[in-house]
Design a protein around this motif. Structure first.
Motif, mmCIF file in Angstrom:
data_model
loop_
_atom_site.group_PDB
_atom_site.id
_atom_site.type_symbol
_atom_site.label_atom_id
_atom_site.label_comp_id
_atom_site.label_asym_id
_atom_site.label_seq_id
_atom_site.Cartn_x
_atom_site.Cartn_y
_atom_site.Cartn_z
ATOM 1 N N MET A 444 0.842 -1.091 0.103
ATOM 2 C CA MET A 444 0.095 0.210 0.144
ATOM 3 C C MET A 444 0.780 1.195 -0.111
ATOM 4 N N SER A 445 0.140 2.170 -0.249
ATOM 5 C CA SER A 445 0.825 3.629 -0.073
ATOM 6 C C SER A 445 0.277 4.345 1.028
ATOM 7 N N LEU A 446 1.004 5.424 1.474
ATOM 8 C CA LEU A 446 0.428 6.258 2.366
ATOM 9 C C LEU A 446 -1.011 6.877 1.848
ATOM 10 N N VAL A 447 -1.017 7.384 0.914
ATOM 11 C CA VAL A 447 -2.124 8.112 0.049
ATOM 12 C C VAL A 447 -2.435 7.532 -1.085
ATOM 13 N N GLY A 448 -3.747 7.179 -1.139
ATOM 14 C CA GLY A 448 -4.238 6.557 -2.467
ATOM 15 C C GLY A 448 -5.703 6.105 -2.290
ATOM 16 N N PRO A 449 -6.346 5.476 -3.326
ATOM 17 C CA PRO A 449 -7.665 5.043 -3.109
ATOM 18 C C PRO A 449 -7.584 3.945 -2.121
ATOM 19 N N ARG A 450 -8.719 3.690 -1.402
ATOM 20 C CA ARG A 450 -8.806 2.470 -0.208
ATOM 21 C C ARG A 450 -9.178 1.325 -1.197
ATOM 22 N N PRO A 451 -8.345 0.022 -0.834
ATOM 23 C CA PRO A 451 -8.354 -1.068 -1.560
ATOM 24 C C PRO A 451 -9.583 -1.642 -1.295
ATOM 25 N N PRO A 452 -10.039 -2.083 -2.235
ATOM 26 C CA PRO A 452 -11.609 -2.759 -2.272
ATOM 27 C C PRO A 452 -11.547 -4.268 -1.978
ATOM 28 N N LEU A 453 -12.636 -4.853 -1.269
ATOM 29 C CA LEU A 453 -12.852 -6.254 -1.282
ATOM 30 C C LEU A 453 -12.914 -7.003 -2.653
ATOM 31 N N PRO A 454 -12.467 -8.062 -2.592
ATOM 32 C CA PRO A 454 -12.603 -8.748 -4.107
ATOM 33 C C PRO A 454 -14.015 -9.047 -4.596
ATOM 34 N N ARG A 455 -14.835 -9.098 -3.783
ATOM 35 C CA ARG A 455 -16.223 -9.044 -4.275
ATOM 36 C C ARG A 455 -16.932 -7.581 -4.872
ATOM 37 N N GLU A 456 -16.294 -6.584 -4.232
ATOM 38 C CA GLU A 456 -16.415 -5.251 -4.689
ATOM 39 C C GLU A 456 -15.984 -5.101 -5.954
ATOM 40 N N LEU A 466 -10.260 2.032 -13.129
ATOM 41 C CA LEU A 466 -9.070 2.801 -13.263
ATOM 42 C C LEU A 466 -8.547 3.558 -11.775
ATOM 43 N N ARG A 467 -9.407 3.240 -10.960
ATOM 44 C CA ARG A 467 -8.885 3.909 -9.578
ATOM 45 C C ARG A 467 -7.688 2.991 -9.008
ATOM 46 N N MET A 468 -7.595 1.717 -9.644
ATOM 47 C CA MET A 468 -6.647 0.642 -8.991
ATOM 48 C C MET A 468 -5.489 0.815 -10.144
ATOM 49 N N ARG A 469 -5.229 1.780 -10.725
ATOM 50 C CA ARG A 469 -4.109 2.224 -11.658
ATOM 51 C C ARG A 469 -2.888 2.551 -10.711
ATOM 52 N N TRP A 478 -11.220 11.281 -0.618
ATOM 53 C CA TRP A 478 -12.443 11.122 -0.356
ATOM 54 C C TRP A 478 -12.504 10.969 1.212
ATOM 55 N N GLN A 479 -11.386 10.512 1.791
ATOM 56 C CA GLN A 479 -11.333 10.403 3.104
ATOM 57 C C GLN A 479 -11.268 11.743 4.013
ATOM 58 N N VAL A 480 -10.767 12.522 3.229
ATOM 59 C CA VAL A 480 -10.502 14.024 3.705
ATOM 60 C C VAL A 480 -11.601 14.900 3.152
ATOM 61 N N SER A 481 -12.398 14.523 2.570
ATOM 62 C CA SER A 481 -13.464 15.271 1.779
ATOM 63 C C SER A 481 -14.772 14.935 2.603
ATOM 64 N N GLY A 482 -14.919 14.175 3.427
ATOM 65 C CA GLY A 482 -16.133 13.641 4.107
ATOM 66 C C GLY A 482 -16.192 12.164 4.707
ATOM 67 N N ARG A 483 -15.135 11.383 4.461
ATOM 68 C CA ARG A 483 -14.895 10.239 4.953
ATOM 69 C C ARG A 483 -16.306 9.384 4.683
ATOM 70 N N GLU A 490 -19.884 9.762 -5.273
ATOM 71 C CA GLU A 490 -18.862 10.819 -4.879
ATOM 72 C C GLU A 490 -17.465 10.335 -4.375
ATOM 73 N N SER A 491 -17.572 9.310 -3.894
ATOM 74 C CA SER A 491 -16.331 8.632 -3.306
ATOM 75 C C SER A 491 -15.508 8.198 -4.606
ATOM 76 N N MET A 492 -16.111 7.605 -5.691
ATOM 77 C CA MET A 492 -15.504 7.017 -6.789
ATOM 78 C C MET A 492 -15.009 8.167 -7.483
ATOM 79 N N ARG A 493 -15.803 9.325 -7.356
ATOM 80 C CA ARG A 493 -15.191 10.422 -8.344
ATOM 81 C C ARG A 493 -13.942 10.996 -7.749
ATOM 82 N N LEU A 494 -13.902 11.324 -6.515
ATOM 83 C CA LEU A 494 -12.721 11.702 -5.820
ATOM 84 C C LEU A 494 -11.608 10.779 -5.985
ATOM 85 N N ASP A 495 -11.793 9.643 -6.062
ATOM 86 C CA ASP A 495 -10.635 8.589 -6.215
ATOM 87 C C ASP A 495 -10.074 8.586 -7.563
ATOM 88 N N LEU A 496 -10.890 8.911 -8.825
ATOM 89 C CA LEU A 496 -10.653 8.890 -9.984
ATOM 90 C C LEU A 496 -9.853 10.229 -10.110
#
Length: 525
Positions: A444-456, A466-469, A478-483, A490-496
């Motif tokens: 992992m990195s300190l900053v990046g999109p949160r890792p999803p579960l395989p089923r997600e 593309l968020r997993m690039r 998105w964690q600092v924009s409303g958690r 909105e969460s996916m849009r911020l990740d992208l």
């Protein structure tokens, strides 16, 4: 309608002016309409004093002058206090500096610092409160001061105290950046409450594009643009859900609309205006005092990922691929491993204490290991402190209908599986501390999109993949924009947005905001 535009009653015709394109014409009669190519493409009779440029300058000065005064005063105070403290410290080591010398040195330094900032365009009204450009100006000013002091010292053979150059200047720059950050927060808070003037904005373009950008600006009043209306090709066919924004006229009437409604900024969206038409509009807006802004169709991509490059007389936007930032990727990896190791070492007492608390208050192990999806779809094992009962995974199917989140992410504000100690750990995000080990390992990195579960992950549509690039992160945009308070979309849009625009400076800002959000426990459950 004929190909030529007839002159308005009482206005001499412009026989030598080129005809206006059909796409720029009005779709309804308006006797006051003039072509964009007129020397005066509007009737200014209703403007106070008859000068739209002067009226626009007065509107802008009413709120920019107090803002700039605050910026200048704060910058000067920062420089004066830091230099005065530095000179006092020199007195304590034997330098012959009297009180008068300290005061004069502080005042001269304050004036010089403000002057250098002004030379670096840090007091342009568009930059104050902007963020990246503002901080860039401060950094360039600090470099210029250090370089200037070096030249003066070498040229005049003066021996300047090193602490005044290598310590005072960086401290002044950092405190100035902090002052501007606070000023920016104050300005944005006032705009959100409606207590600060905003730029009156007219959106020009086809209906859907104009409505999209108008809604976006209404949802973000902190950016200081208040949409007063739109101008579309066919005003008679304009429709909006709640009657907002109003249609103020046709595209061909934009200059007159700007004058009639005291517009400060004209935003052109969509493909209705381009090439020669857009150029003529810029000429027509010049005597109105309004700024022209063109919104490209490129969504959520900005900052370091976009560069303007001229070619063959055209202004081309070059969009940088995330994978092409090899130098910054290396810097990000070094930062992750170094800072992650230091944070893990510093947090070890808290981590061990929390693990012991989990172990003695609940049945089961202190740590929870779970398969997550990493960069480019690779699986890895993510660690957390256990905050739920042991068989929490087997209860998901029974609770999925009670999720507080839309979309694919399951989240409950009052999840019955969470233990009392786990609820306290989640409140301060202490359950995430073991993931520092994942950062040190490189999963992992300190900053990046949160890792999803395989089923997600298997249910992601193409754009969300593309968020997993980039490498998943301990925290993200998105964690600092409303958690947990944000919607799935909105969460996916911020990740992208992060994937397209990430930089080391953005990572540093997100880490700072994460620390603040954790302290306030905002959006955590």
């Amino acid at each position: 309608m004929s190909a030529e535009v007839g002159p308005r009653v009482g206005v001499p015709s412009q026989s030598d002016a080129p005809p206006v394109e059909a796409s720029e014409r009005r779709r309804h009669d308006a006797p006051t309409r003039r072509p964009w190519t007129d020397r005066r493409p509007f009737d200014a009779a209703r403007v106070e004093g008859g000068d739209p440029v002067a009226a626009a300058a007065r509107r802008r000065t009413a709120w920019t002058v107090p803002l700039l005064r605050r910026a200048v005063l704060g910058d000067a105070v920062v420089a004066a206090v830091v230099v005065a403290c530095g000179l006092v410290s020199l007195r304590q080591v034997g330098r012959d500096l009297g009180p008068t010398a300290v005061v004069v040195g502080a005042l001269v330094s304050a004036a010089a610092w403000v002057g250098v900032l002004a030379a670096m365009r840090a007091y342009e009204w568009r930059r104050v409160g902007d963020g990246p450009d503002e901080f860039s100006s401060i950094l360039r000013a600090a470099v210029a001061v250090v370089a200037g002091l070096g030249v003066v010292s070498f040229g005049l053979e003066l021996l300047l105290p090193r602490r005044m150059v290598l310590v005072a200047v960086p401290v002044v720059a950092l405190l100035t950046a902090w002052h501007r950050y606070r000023l920016r927060g104050w300005l944005r808070a006032r705009r959100r409450r409606g207590g600060a003037p905003a730029l009156r904005t007219l959106v020009v373009g086809d209906g859907p594009s104009a409505l999209d950008i108008s809604d976006g600006l209404r949802r973000a009043p902190e950016h200081g643009m208040h949409v007063v209306g739109v101008a579309v090709p066919d005003p008679a066919g304009w429709e909006s859900a709640d009657g907002w924004p109003p249609c103020l006229g046709a595209v061909a009437e934009v200059p007159q609309t700007v004058v009639d409604h005291a517009v400060d900024v004209v935003i052109v969206v969509g493909s209705h205006l381009a090439g020669p038409s857009l150029r003529r509009l810029s000429w027509a807006l010049e005597p109105t005092g309004a700024d022209l802004v063109v919104a490209p169709g490129l969504v959520e991509v900005a900052g370091p990922a976009v560069h303007l490059r001229p070619a063959a007389g055209l202004s081309l936007l070059h969009v940088e691929r995330p994978s092409s930032r090899s130098g910054r990727l290396l810097g990000k990896a070094v930062l992750d491993r170094t800072l992650g190791s230091l944070l893990l070492l510093a947090a070890s007492p808290v981590l061990l204490g929390s693990a012991l608390l989990v172990r003695i208050t609940t049945r089961g192990p202190a740590f929870f290991a779970q398969q997550r999806v990493g960069v480019d779809g690779a699986l890895f094992t993510m660690l957390k402190l256990r905050t739920m009962v042991v068989d929490a995974d087997r209860q998901v199917d029974q609770l999925v209908g009670l999720s507080d989140r839309d979309g694919l992410m399951f989240k409950m504000r009052d999840d019955p599986r969470i233990t009392p100690v786990g609820r306290w750990l989640r409140r301060f995000s202490l359950d995430e501390l073991p993931q520092l080990w994942n950062v040190v390992r490189g999963d992992m990195s300190l900053v990046g999109p949160r890792p999803p579960l395989p089923r997600e992950y298997v249910d992601y549509h193409d754009s969300v993949h593309l968020r997993m690039r980039v490498r998943p992160g301990l925290t993200g945009l998105w964690q600092v924009s409303g958690r947990a308070d944000l919607s799935w979309e909105e969460s996916m849009r911020l990740d992208l947005r992060y994937v397209d625009n990430w930089s080391l400076a953005m990572d540093a800002l997100i880490l700072w905001k994460t620390a603040r959000a954790v302290v306030k426990s905002s959006g955590a459950y």
